[in-house]
Enzyme design. Structure first.
Site, PDB file in Angstrom:
ATOM      1  N   GLU A  26     -47.063 -37.246  48.312  1.00 53.94           N
ATOM      2  CA  GLU A  26     -47.285 -36.813  46.930  1.00 53.94           C
ATOM      3  C   GLU A  26     -48.478 -37.576  46.352  1.00 53.94           C
ATOM      4  O   GLU A  26     -48.502 -38.813  46.384  1.00 53.94           O
ATOM      5  CB  GLU A  26     -46.062 -37.093  46.057  1.00 53.94           C
ATOM      6  CG  GLU A  26     -44.899 -36.173  46.284  1.00 53.94           C
ATOM      7  CD  GLU A  26     -43.841 -36.328  45.190  1.00 53.94           C
ATOM      8  OE1 GLU A  26     -43.144 -35.341  44.917  1.00 53.94           O
ATOM      9  OE2 GLU A  26     -43.715 -37.428  44.610  1.00 53.94           O
ATOM     10  N   CYS A  27     -49.437 -36.864  45.813  1.00 52.91           N
ATOM     11  CA  CYS A  27     -50.556 -37.451  45.080  1.00 52.91           C
ATOM     12  C   CYS A  27     -51.248 -38.533  45.922  1.00 52.91           C
ATOM     13  O   CYS A  27     -51.950 -38.220  46.874  1.00 52.91           O
ATOM     14  CB  CYS A  27     -50.083 -37.984  43.734  1.00 52.91           C
ATOM     15  SG  CYS A  27     -51.412 -38.174  42.525  1.00 52.91           S
TER      16      CYS A  27
END
Length: 438
Positions: A332-333
């Protein structure tokens, strides 16, 4: 019985919510109260400060991403064993976005849903009696929301305090305190907000200073007495219905250190409640994901600040690549950036990353990307089958220089029905800038 709760709100961002919240939390904890902390909205950084101030994990409640049942269950759970719940709002009290699961994502939604009164902190710099007009508007804007009192912030003098306070109290709204301007108590910041709690020097002393500041200038006892007169509406519910999201695997390796710290506690608890086991490891300490896990999860964080150390962490990088040969890896990210070919730091230096996805990102070319996101999976995935819908948000400054391959999901923001490819997936490795909430 549920603990009483209050929500710290404001007319806008940068009004002093965090100062008042942390000061109250720490002051009450020092008095011997068990404080259950809450953060409204999508935020990873403030909850870590809440935990440091109170000794209890903070939970995020968000009416855009979460339905009403999940919000009330999480609130009931976090209040267990507590004397009081203190929630820190986000942005302005009524600020949100359309199309939410249980509201617009505004802090006011949470206060109304759970019956928590609002203590408004209002920045009076540049105004005096006009503060009363603003407070009147906020107090009357939504009949579901009760403003229990106001704390003035950035008060310049006793005369300034008196002018603003008398005008507000003439409305029948209590002024519970007035914080003077004091630049010494400001917590250090960086591009995504406050410097993380674990990286803040002398954190305990800073929190005690905030508590002293609030105790000196706010009638803390009056704040608590006003809250105890209101009954919370968060009901106890069966734990098996509390899951925000089913676990993507039985044994989950989760990266956790200063580069990978953005992992929502309610997701971790939900997965554990469903029977999953979580195993934490530190890429910055050159630890590889445990071989006996079924899936590796790389959360967001600040890999751009540690890109050189991550690139040099060969045990982590080689272990991650071996793990990905047979088991699923998701980022994520910031975790997504590490799965790519390269990451360019703020100084313009390129660092080799894991090379598991055809992705190149740059922090030297910064552009803010933020907001709520709807997403649906573009293919079957451990998170769900093709088309399974997710709710979450995006918040990063990195720029994508190259992103090639099949998308992880199709996503749209809260203001548009246009779907766009989001992230990448290839051979059991996936990722995107999307942060999952529910």
């Amino acid at each position: 019985m549920n603990a009483p709760g209050l929500l710290i709100g404001a007319a806008r961002s940068s009004s002093g919510k965090t100062t008042l919240t942390l000061g109250l939390m720490r002051a009450l904890t020092r008095r011997g109260s068990c404080v259950a902390p809450v953060k409204c909205g999508p935020d990873y950084i403030d909850p870590a400060f809440h935990a440091a101030a109170t000794g209890r994990a903070s939970v995020n409640l968000d009416s855009w991403a979460m339905d009403a049942d999940l919000i009330t269950r999480l609130a009931a759970r976090t209040s267990e064993g507590a004397d009081i719940v203190i929630a820190e709002g986000a942005m302005g009290l009524f600020d949100g976005a359309p199309g939410g699961a249980a509201g617009v994502g505004a802090s006011a939604d949470i206060a109304a849903m759970l019956g928590w009164p609002v203590v408004l902190i209002h920045d009076v710099s540049g105004q005096a009696q006009t503060a009363a007009a603003i407070v009147r508007g906020i107090a009357a804007h939504d009949a579901r929301v009760k403003v229990a009192g106001v704390v003035l912030n950035r008060v310049a003098s006793e005369r300034h305090r008196r002018l603003a306070a008398e005008a507000i109290e003439a409305l029948g709204i209590k002024v519970l305190g007035a914080l003077p301007r004091d630049e010494k108590i400001i917590l250090p910041e960086r591009h995504l907000g406050l410097v993380q709690a674990g990286e803040t020097q002398d954190l305990d002393q800073r929190l005690d200073a905030l508590a002293d500041f609030v105790e000196t200038h706010v009638d803390v006892t009056a704040v608590i007495e006003g809250v105890r007169s209101v009954t919370s509406r968060a009901a106890r519910q069966e734990r098996d219905r509390e899951r925000a999201f089913p676990p993507p695997a039985q044994r989950i390796a989760v990266a956790r250190d200063d580069a990978f710290s953005f992992f929502y506690p309610h997701l971790a608890q939900s997965w554990r409640d469903a029977g999953a086991d979580l195993f934490f490891f530190s890429p910055l300490a050159d630890e590889a994901p445990p071989n006996d896990c079924d899936l590796c999860w790389l959360p967001g964080g600040y890999p751009e600040l540690h890109a050189g150390r991550l690139a040099a962490a060969q045990n982590f990088m080689s272990g991650l690549r071996r793990f990905a040969e047979a088991r699923w890896v998701h980022g994520e990210c910031g975790g997504y950036m590490v799965l790519g070919r390269s990451l360019i730091d703020a100084a313009g230096e390129a660092h080799e990353m894991a090379g598991l996805l055809e992705l190149e990102t740059s922090f030297a070319k910064r552009k803010l990307h933020l907001g709520y996101r709807h997403a649906r999976l573009a293919a079957d995935h451990p998170l769900g089958v093709l088309g399974f819908r997710l709710r979450g948000h995006e918040f990063h400054y990195a720029t994508v220089l190259r992103e090639e391959g099949a998308p992880f999901a199709l996503a749209q923001d809260a203001y548009s029905e246009d779907e766009r490819p989001a992230g990448l997936t290839r051979n059991g490795v996936s990722g995107s800038f999307f942060h999952l909430m529910a």
